[in-house]
Write a protein that holds these residues in place. Structure first.
Motif: not given
Length: 429
Positions: A148-158, A197-214
Protein backbone atom coordinates in the motif's frame (compact mmCIF):
# COMPACT_ATOMS: atom_id res chain seq x y z
CA UNK A 1 -3.78 -45.30 -12.88
CA UNK A 2 -3.86 -42.71 -15.64
CA UNK A 3 -6.79 -40.98 -14.02
CA UNK A 4 -4.87 -40.20 -10.83
CA UNK A 5 -5.67 -36.59 -9.87
CA UNK A 6 -3.15 -34.17 -8.35
CA UNK A 7 -4.21 -31.00 -6.55
CA UNK A 8 -1.53 -28.48 -5.56
CA UNK A 9 -2.03 -24.78 -4.73
CA UNK A 10 -0.76 -22.76 -7.70
CA UNK A 11 0.60 -19.88 -5.63
CA UNK A 12 1.25 -19.60 -1.90
CA UNK A 13 3.58 -17.88 0.53
CA UNK A 14 6.98 -19.44 1.03
CA UNK A 15 6.24 -20.37 4.65
CA UNK A 16 2.55 -21.15 4.17
CA UNK A 17 1.23 -24.73 4.33
CA UNK A 18 1.76 -26.56 1.05
CA UNK A 19 -0.84 -29.33 0.75
CA UNK A 20 -0.31 -31.92 -1.95
CA UNK A 21 -3.50 -33.91 -2.50
CA UNK A 22 -3.73 -37.01 -4.65
CA UNK A 23 -7.02 -38.79 -5.36
CA UNK A 24 -8.42 -41.58 -7.53
CA UNK A 25 -5.83 -44.01 -6.21
CA UNK A 26 -6.53 -47.65 -5.37
CA UNK A 27 -7.27 -47.84 -1.60
CA UNK A 28 -4.10 -48.92 0.17
CA UNK A 29 -1.98 -48.17 -2.91
CA UNK A 30 1.47 -46.66 -2.46
CA UNK A 31 1.93 -43.24 -4.04
CA UNK A 32 5.33 -41.69 -4.66
CA UNK A 33 5.39 -37.90 -4.47
CA UNK A 34 8.42 -36.33 -6.10
CA UNK A 35 9.36 -32.69 -5.68
CA UNK A 36 12.09 -30.99 -7.69
CA UNK A 37 13.36 -27.42 -7.83
CA UNK A 38 16.42 -25.49 -8.96
CA UNK A 39 17.78 -22.78 -6.70
CA UNK A 40 19.28 -19.41 -7.55
CA UNK A 41 22.75 -20.94 -7.82
CA UNK A 42 21.57 -23.43 -10.44
CA UNK A 43 21.69 -26.41 -8.07
CA UNK A 44 18.92 -28.98 -8.54
CA UNK A 45 17.16 -30.23 -5.39
CA UNK A 46 14.74 -33.13 -5.15
CA UNK A 47 12.88 -35.40 -2.75
CA UNK A 48 10.87 -38.59 -3.22
CA UNK A 49 8.44 -39.68 -0.52
CA UNK A 50 6.04 -42.62 -0.40
CA UNK A 51 2.54 -42.40 1.07
CA UNK A 52 -0.20 -45.01 1.40
CA UNK A 53 -3.64 -44.05 0.08
CA UNK A 54 -6.52 -44.19 2.57
CA UNK A 55 -9.70 -46.25 2.24
CA UNK A 56 -11.10 -43.68 -0.18
CA UNK A 57 -8.03 -43.73 -2.41
CA UNK A 58 -6.62 -40.38 -1.30
CA UNK A 59 -3.31 -38.98 -0.03
CA UNK A 60 -3.17 -35.58 1.63
CA UNK A 61 0.19 -34.39 2.94
CA UNK A 62 -1.64 -32.30 5.55
CA UNK A 63 -2.89 -35.45 7.27
CA UNK A 64 -1.01 -38.42 5.77
CA UNK A 65 2.24 -39.68 7.26
CA UNK A 66 5.00 -40.89 4.94
CA UNK A 67 5.88 -44.56 4.94
CA UNK A 68 9.43 -43.68 5.98
CA UNK A 69 8.11 -41.84 9.06
CA UNK A 70 10.68 -39.08 8.46
CA UNK A 71 8.41 -36.65 10.26
CA UNK A 72 5.59 -36.85 12.75
CA UNK A 73 2.93 -35.58 13.14
CA UNK A 74 1.78 -35.06 9.57
CA UNK A 75 2.87 -31.79 8.00
CA UNK A 76 2.33 -30.59 4.44
CA UNK A 77 5.82 -29.08 4.34
CA UNK A 78 7.58 -32.39 5.00
CA UNK A 79 8.39 -33.10 1.31
CA UNK A 80 10.04 -29.66 1.15
CA UNK A 81 12.07 -30.08 4.35
CA UNK A 82 13.61 -33.23 2.92
CA UNK A 83 14.76 -31.76 -0.40
CA UNK A 84 18.42 -32.64 -1.04
CA UNK A 85 20.88 -31.36 -3.65
CA UNK A 86 21.11 -33.88 -6.48
CA UNK A 87 24.80 -33.14 -6.95
CA UNK A 88 27.06 -31.34 -4.54
CA UNK A 89 28.33 -31.28 -1.01
CA UNK A 90 26.00 -32.55 1.74
CA UNK A 91 24.87 -29.63 3.85
CA UNK A 92 24.91 -27.19 0.95
CA UNK A 93 22.48 -24.36 1.69
CA UNK A 94 19.53 -23.62 -0.56
CA UNK A 95 20.23 -20.40 -2.48
CA UNK A 96 17.04 -18.35 -2.54
CA UNK A 97 16.32 -15.71 -5.15
CA UNK A 98 16.15 -12.20 -3.57
CA UNK A 99 12.52 -12.00 -4.73
CA UNK A 100 11.72 -15.10 -2.72
CA UNK A 101 10.15 -16.90 -5.70
CA UNK A 102 10.62 -20.66 -5.92
CA UNK A 103 9.33 -22.88 -8.73
CA UNK A 104 8.46 -26.44 -7.70
CA UNK A 105 7.85 -29.32 -10.08
CA UNK A 106 5.53 -31.85 -8.40
CA UNK A 107 5.21 -35.38 -9.80
CA UNK A 108 3.15 -38.25 -8.40
CA UNK A 109 2.74 -41.84 -9.46
CA UNK A 110 1.60 -45.16 -8.06
CA UNK A 111 4.18 -47.89 -7.51
CA UNK A 112 1.86 -50.23 -9.41
CA UNK A 113 1.45 -48.13 -12.51
CA UNK A 114 3.31 -46.10 -15.07
CA UNK A 115 3.94 -42.41 -14.70
CA UNK A 116 0.86 -40.81 -13.16
CA UNK A 117 -0.41 -37.27 -13.09
CA UNK A 118 2.07 -34.43 -12.94
CA UNK A 119 2.01 -30.71 -12.48
CA UNK A 120 4.28 -27.71 -12.08
CA UNK A 121 3.45 -24.91 -9.68
CA UNK A 122 5.11 -21.69 -8.49
CA UNK A 123 5.38 -20.68 -4.87
CA UNK A 124 6.00 -16.98 -4.45
CA UNK A 125 5.08 -13.86 -2.59
CA UNK A 126 4.67 -10.19 -3.33
CA UNK A 127 6.74 -7.43 -1.85
CA UNK A 128 7.57 -3.88 -2.81
CA UNK A 129 11.21 -2.84 -2.66
CA UNK A 130 12.25 0.78 -2.20
CA UNK A 131 15.61 2.46 -1.85
CA UNK A 132 17.23 1.58 1.46
CA UNK A 133 18.43 4.43 3.69
CA UNK A 134 22.22 4.58 3.72
CA UNK A 135 24.36 4.97 6.80
CA UNK A 136 27.95 4.30 7.89
CA UNK A 137 28.69 0.77 9.12
CA UNK A 138 26.28 -0.96 6.71
CA UNK A 139 27.99 -2.83 3.86
CA UNK A 140 24.70 -3.14 1.96
CA UNK A 141 20.97 -2.94 2.68
CA UNK A 142 17.65 -3.78 1.01
CA UNK A 143 14.35 -2.28 2.10
CA UNK A 144 10.92 -3.83 1.51
CA UNK A 145 7.54 -2.30 2.39
CA UNK A 146 3.90 -3.45 2.14
CA UNK A 147 2.13 -2.92 -1.17
CA UNK A 148 0.00 0.00 0.00
CA UNK A 149 3.02 2.34 0.20
CA UNK A 150 1.91 3.71 3.58
CA UNK A 151 4.13 3.92 6.69
CA UNK A 152 4.22 0.70 8.72
CA UNK A 153 6.07 -0.37 11.89
CA UNK A 154 9.74 -0.90 11.12
CA UNK A 155 11.79 -4.07 11.47
CA UNK A 156 15.56 -4.51 11.06
CA UNK A 157 16.89 -7.96 10.10
CA UNK A 158 20.37 -8.98 11.20
CA UNK A 159 21.77 -12.21 9.80
CA UNK A 160 24.59 -14.14 11.41
CA UNK A 161 28.26 -14.80 10.78
CA UNK A 162 27.47 -16.16 7.32
CA UNK A 163 27.14 -12.53 6.21
CA UNK A 164 25.15 -11.39 3.23
CA UNK A 165 21.72 -9.87 2.93
CA UNK A 166 18.63 -11.74 4.16
CA UNK A 167 16.60 -10.00 1.44
CA UNK A 168 14.02 -12.75 0.92
CA UNK A 169 13.30 -12.75 4.65
CA UNK A 170 12.76 -8.99 4.54
CA UNK A 171 10.39 -9.42 1.59
CA UNK A 172 8.35 -11.97 3.51
CA UNK A 173 8.05 -9.71 6.56
CA UNK A 174 6.97 -6.83 4.34
CA UNK A 175 4.28 -9.07 2.89
CA UNK A 176 3.02 -9.52 6.46
CA UNK A 177 2.72 -5.80 7.16
CA UNK A 178 6.09 -4.41 8.31
CA UNK A 179 8.49 -1.97 6.68
CA UNK A 180 11.58 -4.16 6.79
CA UNK A 181 15.23 -3.50 6.07
CA UNK A 182 17.87 -6.24 5.80
CA UNK A 183 21.41 -5.23 6.70
CA UNK A 184 24.63 -6.82 5.52
CA UNK A 185 26.66 -5.97 8.58
CA UNK A 186 28.98 -8.83 9.55
CA UNK A 187 32.63 -7.93 8.81
CA UNK A 188 34.31 -9.82 5.98
CA UNK A 189 37.60 -9.68 7.86
CA UNK A 190 38.42 -9.72 11.57
CA UNK A 191 38.73 -5.93 11.68
CA UNK A 192 35.38 -5.60 13.41
CA UNK A 193 32.29 -3.46 13.02
CA UNK A 194 31.66 -0.16 14.76
CA UNK A 195 28.55 -0.51 16.91
CA UNK A 196 28.35 3.27 17.16
CA UNK A 197 27.88 3.45 13.39
CA UNK A 198 25.10 0.87 13.57
CA UNK A 199 23.36 2.81 16.31
CA UNK A 200 23.44 5.86 14.04
CA UNK A 201 22.04 3.74 11.19
CA UNK A 202 19.12 2.82 13.45
CA UNK A 203 18.28 6.48 13.92
CA UNK A 204 18.27 7.02 10.16
CA UNK A 205 15.91 4.09 9.66
CA UNK A 206 13.51 5.15 12.41
CA UNK A 207 13.22 8.56 10.76
CA UNK A 208 12.34 7.14 7.32
CA UNK A 209 8.99 8.31 5.95
CA UNK A 210 7.79 4.72 5.41
CA UNK A 211 8.54 3.68 8.99
CA UNK A 212 5.72 4.30 11.46
CA UNK A 213 6.30 4.98 15.15
CA UNK A 214 9.39 6.00 17.05
CA UNK A 215 10.80 2.53 17.76
CA UNK A 216 11.72 -0.40 15.54
CA UNK A 217 11.85 -4.12 16.15
CA UNK A 218 15.09 -6.05 15.71
CA UNK A 219 15.26 -9.67 14.57
CA UNK A 220 18.61 -11.44 14.53
CA UNK A 221 20.04 -14.92 14.53
CA UNK A 222 23.34 -16.17 15.87
CA UNK A 223 25.80 -13.31 15.83
CA UNK A 224 22.96 -11.14 14.52
CA UNK A 225 20.96 -11.97 17.66
CA UNK A 226 23.96 -10.90 19.72
CA UNK A 227 24.14 -7.60 17.81
CA UNK A 228 20.38 -7.07 18.17
CA UNK A 229 20.70 -7.35 21.94
CA UNK A 230 23.71 -5.00 22.02
CA UNK A 231 21.81 -2.40 19.98
CA UNK A 232 18.68 -2.78 22.14
CA UNK A 233 20.78 -2.23 25.27
CA UNK A 234 22.45 0.84 23.79
CA UNK A 235 19.36 2.40 22.20
CA UNK A 236 16.29 1.66 24.36
CA UNK A 237 14.54 4.76 23.00
CA UNK A 238 14.89 3.49 19.42
CA UNK A 239 14.48 -0.28 19.84
CA UNK A 240 11.33 -1.92 21.13
CA UNK A 241 10.66 -5.64 20.50
CA UNK A 242 13.63 -7.96 19.97
CA UNK A 243 13.54 -11.45 18.49
CA UNK A 244 16.81 -13.32 19.09
CA UNK A 245 17.18 -16.71 17.38
CA UNK A 246 19.99 -18.93 18.75
CA UNK A 247 21.40 -16.10 20.87
CA UNK A 248 24.36 -15.79 23.19
CA UNK A 249 24.04 -14.14 26.59
CA UNK A 250 27.62 -12.82 26.50
CA UNK A 251 29.55 -10.69 24.06
CA UNK A 252 31.50 -13.38 22.24
CA UNK A 253 35.00 -13.38 20.84
CA UNK A 254 35.63 -13.82 17.14
CA UNK A 255 36.95 -17.35 16.51
CA UNK A 256 39.65 -16.28 14.07
CA UNK A 257 43.19 -17.52 14.53
CA UNK A 258 44.30 -14.41 16.44
CA UNK A 259 43.02 -14.57 20.04
CA UNK A 260 42.79 -10.76 20.18
CA UNK A 261 40.37 -10.55 17.24
CA UNK A 262 36.95 -9.10 17.97
CA UNK A 263 33.74 -8.33 16.12
CA UNK A 264 32.44 -5.27 17.94
CA UNK A 265 34.20 -1.93 18.10
CA UNK A 266 33.12 1.43 19.44
CA UNK A 267 30.15 2.14 21.66
CA UNK A 268 28.84 -1.25 22.83
CA UNK A 269 27.80 -2.58 26.22
CA UNK A 270 29.37 -4.73 27.57
CA UNK A 271 32.68 -3.35 26.40
CA UNK A 272 34.60 -6.65 26.59
CA UNK A 273 34.35 -9.95 24.75
CA UNK A 274 34.40 -13.27 26.48
CA UNK A 275 38.14 -14.06 26.27
CA UNK A 276 39.21 -16.62 23.67
CA UNK A 277 40.32 -19.99 25.05
CA UNK A 278 44.07 -20.34 25.34
CA UNK A 279 45.26 -22.74 22.65
CA UNK A 280 48.91 -22.52 23.64
CA UNK A 281 50.57 -21.54 20.37
CA UNK A 282 50.00 -20.30 16.84
CA UNK A 283 50.40 -23.90 15.68
CA UNK A 284 47.68 -25.09 18.07
CA UNK A 285 45.30 -22.41 16.77
CA UNK A 286 46.02 -23.38 13.16
CA UNK A 287 45.64 -27.07 13.95
CA UNK A 288 42.16 -26.46 15.40
CA UNK A 289 41.14 -25.24 11.93
CA UNK A 290 43.33 -27.42 9.72
CA UNK A 291 42.22 -30.76 11.10
CA UNK A 292 38.55 -30.35 10.10
CA UNK A 293 39.55 -28.86 6.73
CA UNK A 294 41.96 -31.69 5.88
CA UNK A 295 39.36 -34.26 6.90
CA UNK A 296 36.75 -32.45 4.79
CA UNK A 297 34.61 -31.99 7.87
CA UNK A 298 32.88 -28.80 9.01
CA UNK A 299 34.22 -26.79 11.90
CA UNK A 300 32.47 -27.54 15.20
CA UNK A 301 32.42 -24.38 17.30
CA UNK A 302 30.40 -25.62 20.28
CA UNK A 303 33.48 -26.95 22.07
CA UNK A 304 35.38 -23.74 21.26
CA UNK A 305 32.81 -21.54 22.96
CA UNK A 306 32.34 -23.99 25.84
CA UNK A 307 36.11 -23.94 26.44
CA UNK A 308 36.13 -20.13 26.27
CA UNK A 309 33.46 -19.91 28.94
CA UNK A 310 35.07 -22.50 31.20
CA UNK A 311 38.60 -21.13 30.95
CA UNK A 312 37.54 -17.48 31.36
CA UNK A 313 36.06 -18.02 34.80
CA UNK A 314 33.00 -16.51 36.45
CA UNK A 315 34.37 -12.98 36.74
CA UNK A 316 35.22 -12.67 33.04
CA UNK A 317 31.90 -14.24 32.03
CA UNK A 318 30.06 -11.72 34.20
CA UNK A 319 32.02 -8.85 32.62
CA UNK A 320 31.05 -10.03 29.14
CA UNK A 321 27.37 -10.67 29.96
CA UNK A 322 24.93 -8.67 27.84
CA UNK A 323 22.86 -6.56 30.32
CA UNK A 324 19.54 -7.50 28.77
CA UNK A 325 17.74 -5.97 31.76
CA UNK A 326 18.44 -2.56 30.16
CA UNK A 327 16.44 -3.19 26.98
CA UNK A 328 12.90 -1.89 26.59
CA UNK A 329 11.49 -5.13 25.22
CA UNK A 330 9.50 -7.21 24.94
CA UNK A 331 11.91 -10.04 24.18
CA UNK A 332 11.45 -13.33 22.33
CA UNK A 333 14.35 -15.80 22.35
CA UNK A 334 14.39 -19.14 20.53
CA UNK A 335 16.89 -21.99 20.47
CA UNK A 336 17.33 -25.56 19.25
CA UNK A 337 18.43 -28.34 21.56
CA UNK A 338 21.01 -29.58 19.01
CA UNK A 339 22.81 -26.29 18.32
CA UNK A 340 26.36 -27.18 17.23
CA UNK A 341 27.67 -23.59 17.30
CA UNK A 342 27.09 -22.73 20.96
CA UNK A 343 24.75 -23.65 23.80
CA UNK A 344 21.96 -21.31 22.73
CA UNK A 345 19.33 -23.27 24.69
CA UNK A 346 20.97 -22.46 28.03
CA UNK A 347 21.88 -18.91 27.04
CA UNK A 348 18.40 -18.13 25.71
CA UNK A 349 16.97 -19.26 29.04
CA UNK A 350 19.40 -17.01 30.91
CA UNK A 351 18.48 -14.02 28.76
CA UNK A 352 14.77 -14.56 29.30
CA UNK A 353 15.27 -14.97 33.04
CA UNK A 354 17.34 -11.79 33.45
CA UNK A 355 14.83 -9.81 31.38
CA UNK A 356 11.84 -11.15 33.31
CA UNK A 357 13.51 -10.39 36.63
CA UNK A 358 13.84 -6.78 35.44
CA UNK A 359 10.11 -6.60 34.68
CA UNK A 360 10.48 -6.99 30.90
CA UNK A 361 8.02 -9.23 29.07
CA UNK A 362 10.19 -12.14 27.96
CA UNK A 363 9.40 -15.39 26.18
CA UNK A 364 11.67 -18.36 25.50
CA UNK A 365 10.84 -21.07 22.95
CA UNK A 366 12.94 -24.25 22.63
CA UNK A 367 12.80 -26.50 19.55
CA UNK A 368 13.73 -30.15 20.21
CA UNK A 369 16.27 -31.53 17.77
CA UNK A 370 16.76 -28.26 15.87
CA UNK A 371 20.17 -26.79 15.10
CA UNK A 372 21.67 -23.31 15.09
CA UNK A 373 19.88 -20.32 13.63
CA UNK A 374 16.52 -21.96 12.96
CA UNK A 375 14.04 -19.12 13.15
CA UNK A 376 11.56 -17.32 10.94
CA UNK A 377 11.91 -15.40 8.68
CA UNK A 378 15.57 -16.35 8.16
CA UNK A 379 14.62 -20.01 7.70
CA UNK A 380 11.38 -20.06 5.69
CA UNK A 381 9.27 -23.03 6.67
CA UNK A 382 8.88 -24.15 3.06
CA UNK A 383 12.58 -24.63 2.27
CA UNK A 384 15.14 -27.27 3.26
CA UNK A 385 17.27 -26.46 6.30
CA UNK A 386 21.05 -26.56 5.69
CA UNK A 387 23.39 -28.62 7.89
CA UNK A 388 26.26 -26.18 7.54
CA UNK A 389 27.05 -22.55 6.82
CA UNK A 390 30.11 -20.72 5.54
CA UNK A 391 31.41 -18.42 8.27
CA UNK A 392 34.78 -17.22 9.58
CA UNK A 393 36.37 -18.49 6.37
CA UNK A 394 35.33 -22.09 7.12
CA UNK A 395 32.43 -24.46 6.74
CA UNK A 396 30.69 -24.47 10.13
CA UNK A 397 28.45 -27.24 11.45
CA UNK A 398 24.99 -25.98 12.51
CA UNK A 399 23.68 -29.16 14.13
CA UNK A 400 20.20 -30.61 14.33
CA UNK A 401 18.46 -32.97 11.98
CA UNK A 402 16.66 -31.54 8.99
CA UNK A 403 13.20 -32.81 9.84
CA UNK A 404 13.31 -31.37 13.37
CA UNK A 405 14.74 -28.12 12.08
CA UNK A 406 12.06 -27.95 9.38
CA UNK A 407 9.34 -28.48 11.96
CA UNK A 408 10.95 -25.79 14.11
CA UNK A 409 10.92 -23.37 11.18
CA UNK A 410 7.19 -23.96 10.76
CA UNK A 411 6.50 -23.37 14.43
CA UNK A 412 8.82 -20.35 14.51
CA UNK A 413 6.81 -18.65 11.78
CA UNK A 414 3.65 -18.73 13.87
CA UNK A 415 5.47 -17.75 17.07
CA UNK A 416 7.23 -14.74 15.53
CA UNK A 417 4.15 -13.53 13.65
CA UNK A 418 2.02 -13.72 16.78
CA UNK A 419 4.67 -12.00 18.88
CA UNK A 420 5.23 -9.13 16.44
CA UNK A 421 1.53 -8.87 15.64
CA UNK A 422 0.70 -8.34 19.29
CA UNK A 423 3.52 -5.95 20.21
CA UNK A 424 4.49 -4.25 16.93
CA UNK A 425 1.49 -4.11 14.60
CA UNK A 426 1.46 -6.10 11.37
CA UNK A 427 -0.29 -9.40 10.77
CA UNK A 428 -0.94 -12.31 13.11
CA UNK A 429 -1.25 -15.89 11.81
Amino acid sequence: MADMFLDVPPVSGLSDPFPIRVSDVSPGGVVRIGVRTTDAAGVAWSSLTEFTADSEGRVDTCSSLPGSAEWSPANSLGPLWTLRPEHGTPGYGFSLEPSGAVGLDIRVRSTGAALGAGASRTIGRRAREVGAPTAPGITAARFFVPDDGAPHPGVVLLGGAEGGLPAAAAAELADRGWSTVAWDWFPRESGGVDVGDLRAALRVFVDHQLVAGDRVALIGRGRGAELALLLAVGEPDLVGPVVAHSPTDVRTNDPHAAPSATTYLGDACPVLDLPAPELGSVFARLRSRLRPALAHRPLELASYYADARREAGNEAVAAARIPVEHIRGPLLVTAGTSDAVWDSETMAGALAQHAAEAGIDAYAVVYPGAGHGVGWPFTPAGLPIPDTATAYGSTVLLGGDRTSSGAAATRSRDVVLEFLGQVHGGETP
